[in-house]
Design a protein around this motif. Structure first.
Motif, PDB file in Angstrom:
ATOM      1  N   TYR A  16      31.144  76.023  48.144  1.00  0.00           N
ATOM      2  CA  TYR A  16      32.221  75.777  47.191  1.00  0.00           C
ATOM      3  C   TYR A  16      31.840  74.768  46.108  1.00  0.00           C
ATOM      4  O   TYR A  16      32.706  74.298  45.360  1.00  0.00           O
TER       5      TYR A  16
ATOM      6  N   LEU B 286      35.813  70.757  42.692  1.00  0.00           N
ATOM      7  CA  LEU B 286      36.684  70.456  43.829  1.00  0.00           C
ATOM      8  C   LEU B 286      36.728  68.969  44.164  1.00  0.00           C
ATOM      9  O   LEU B 286      37.740  68.493  44.690  1.00  0.00           O
TER      10      LEU B 286
ATOM     11  N   ILE C  31      32.046  68.168  49.721  1.00  0.00           N
ATOM     12  CA  ILE C  31      32.483  69.552  49.507  1.00  0.00           C
ATOM     13  C   ILE C  31      31.511  70.476  50.227  1.00  0.00           C
ATOM     14  O   ILE C  31      30.296  70.257  50.199  1.00  0.00           O
TER      15      ILE C  31
ATOM     16  N   MET D 275      43.976  78.723  41.928  1.00  0.00           N
ATOM     17  CA  MET D 275      43.522  78.684  43.304  1.00  0.00           C
ATOM     18  C   MET D 275      44.515  77.917  44.167  1.00  0.00           C
ATOM     19  O   MET D 275      45.148  76.977  43.709  1.00  0.00           O
ATOM     20  N   ASN D 276      44.602  78.285  45.396  1.00  0.00           N
ATOM     21  CA  ASN D 276      45.564  77.685  46.316  1.00  0.00           C
ATOM     22  C   ASN D 276      44.878  76.643  47.202  1.00  0.00           C
ATOM     23  O   ASN D 276      44.614  76.896  48.367  1.00  0.00           O
ATOM     24  N   TYR D 277      44.587  75.484  46.606  1.00  0.00           N
ATOM     25  CA  TYR D 277      43.964  74.400  47.350  1.00  0.00           C
ATOM     26  C   TYR D 277      45.039  73.446  47.841  1.00  0.00           C
ATOM     27  O   TYR D 277      46.051  73.237  47.181  1.00  0.00           O
ATOM     28  N   GLN D 278      44.769  72.840  48.984  1.00  0.00           N
ATOM     29  CA  GLN D 278      45.701  71.864  49.543  1.00  0.00           C
ATOM     30  C   GLN D 278      44.885  70.752  50.202  1.00  0.00           C
ATOM     31  O   GLN D 278      43.856  71.007  50.828  1.00  0.00           O
TER      32      GLN D 278
ATOM     33  N   LYS E 215      32.806  74.011  41.539  1.00  0.00           N
ATOM     34  CA  LYS E 215      34.168  74.455  41.211  1.00  0.00           C
ATOM     35  C   LYS E 215      35.094  73.275  40.900  1.00  0.00           C
ATOM     36  O   LYS E 215      36.311  73.409  40.944  1.00  0.00           O
TER      37      LYS E 215
ATOM     38  N   SER F  92      39.432  67.874  42.138  1.00  0.00           N
ATOM     39  CA  SER F  92      40.705  68.287  42.750  1.00  0.00           C
ATOM     40  C   SER F  92      41.115  67.331  43.859  1.00  0.00           C
ATOM     41  O   SER F  92      42.289  66.948  43.950  1.00  0.00           O
TER      42      SER F  92
ATOM     43  N   LEU G 246      40.307  69.280  52.432  1.00  0.00           N
ATOM     44  CA  LEU G 246      40.694  70.170  51.340  1.00  0.00           C
ATOM     45  C   LEU G 246      40.578  71.582  51.886  1.00  0.00           C
ATOM     46  O   LEU G 246      39.541  71.950  52.445  1.00  0.00           O
ATOM     47  N   THR G 247      41.641  72.342  51.751  1.00  0.00           N
ATOM     48  CA  THR G 247      41.630  73.709  52.274  1.00  0.00           C
ATOM     49  C   THR G 247      41.846  74.700  51.149  1.00  0.00           C
ATOM     50  O   THR G 247      42.493  74.407  50.137  1.00  0.00           O
ATOM     51  N   TYR G 248      41.278  75.882  51.371  1.00  0.00           N
ATOM     52  CA  TYR G 248      41.523  77.038  50.517  1.00  0.00           C
ATOM     53  C   TYR G 248      42.056  78.100  51.466  1.00  0.00           C
ATOM     54  O   TYR G 248      41.297  78.651  52.262  1.00  0.00           O
TER      55      TYR G 248
END
Length: 167
Positions: free
Chosen positions: A102, A107, A98, A1-4, A105, A110, A57-59
C-alpha cells in the motif's frame, strides 16, 4: 477510498508486526539506521495494544498501516535540544508504518489526518513526532503535512529530529 483508523486488538498483533517488519527492512534498504536495533518488536506492539495506544489503518477489513498514538506523554520530549512551538497538551505519533503493498498512496498522510481529527476531538491542538536524521521518507512526510522541525531528542542513545504541528 474507505480508510479507517481504529484501536488495534491483541488478536491483530501478528499482522501489525508483519507491517513493522516490512518497514524495518525498508529502513535498512534506504540506508537508515532507524529501527535496526531490535526496536520495535512484537513485545512493543503488545504493550501498545495493552496501553490502548495502538491504532491500525484499515481498508475494509484489511490492516494496511499502524501507529501508536499517545496523549501528553513522551518523557524524552521534555529534554529537547531546541524548542517546541507550544507548551500545551499534545498528541504523539510513534511507530508509523504502512504495509508494503500500500506504499505510494499517501497513507502516512491519511494516518496523520486521522490523528489530527482525534486530537481536535479531544480539544488538543498540537501533534508531535520524531524520526531518525537518515529517514528521508518520514522527514518528507512531515514537511508535506506542515510539521515544523523543533530540535533534537534522544531515544536509546540516538539523536532524533523532533517535529511539531500546531492544529
Amino acid at each position: 477510498m474507505n480508510y479507517q483508523l481504529r484501536k488495534a486488538e491483541m488478536a491483530e498483533t501478528l499482522e501489525i508486526w508483519a507491517i513493522l517488519q516490512q518497514a524495518i527492512i525498508r529502513r535498512k534498504k534506504d540506508g537508515s539506521t532507524q529501527w535496526q536495533d531490535g526496536y520495535p518488536n512484537p513485545e512493543v506492539v503488545k504493550n501498545d495494544i495493552e496501553k490502548e495506544i495502538a491504532f491500525v489503518l484499515t481498508y475494509g477489513k484489511i490492516i494496511i498501516g499502524y501507529c501508536a498514538v499517545i496523549v501528553n506523554y513522551e518523557p524524552e520530549y521534555l529534554k529537547i535540544e531546541g524548542k517546541w512551538l507550544t507548551n500545551s497538551d499534545f498528541v504523539v505519533i510513534h511507530r508509523l508504518a504502512i504495509a508494503e503493498n500500500y506504499l505510494g498512496k499517501n497513507l502516512s498522510k491519511s494516518i496523520i489526518e486521522f490523528v489530527e481529527d482525534f486530537a481536535k476531538s479531544n480539544q488538543i491542538y498540537s501533534l508531535k513526532a520524531d524520526t531518525n536524521h537518515d529517514n528521508i521518507a518520514m522527514m518528507k512526510i512531515f514537511e508535506k503535512t506542515d510539521f515544523i522541525f523543533c530540535g533534537i531528542v534522544h531515544f536509546r542513545g540516538s539523536p532524533r529530529r523532533a517535529y511539531e504541528k500546531v492544529l
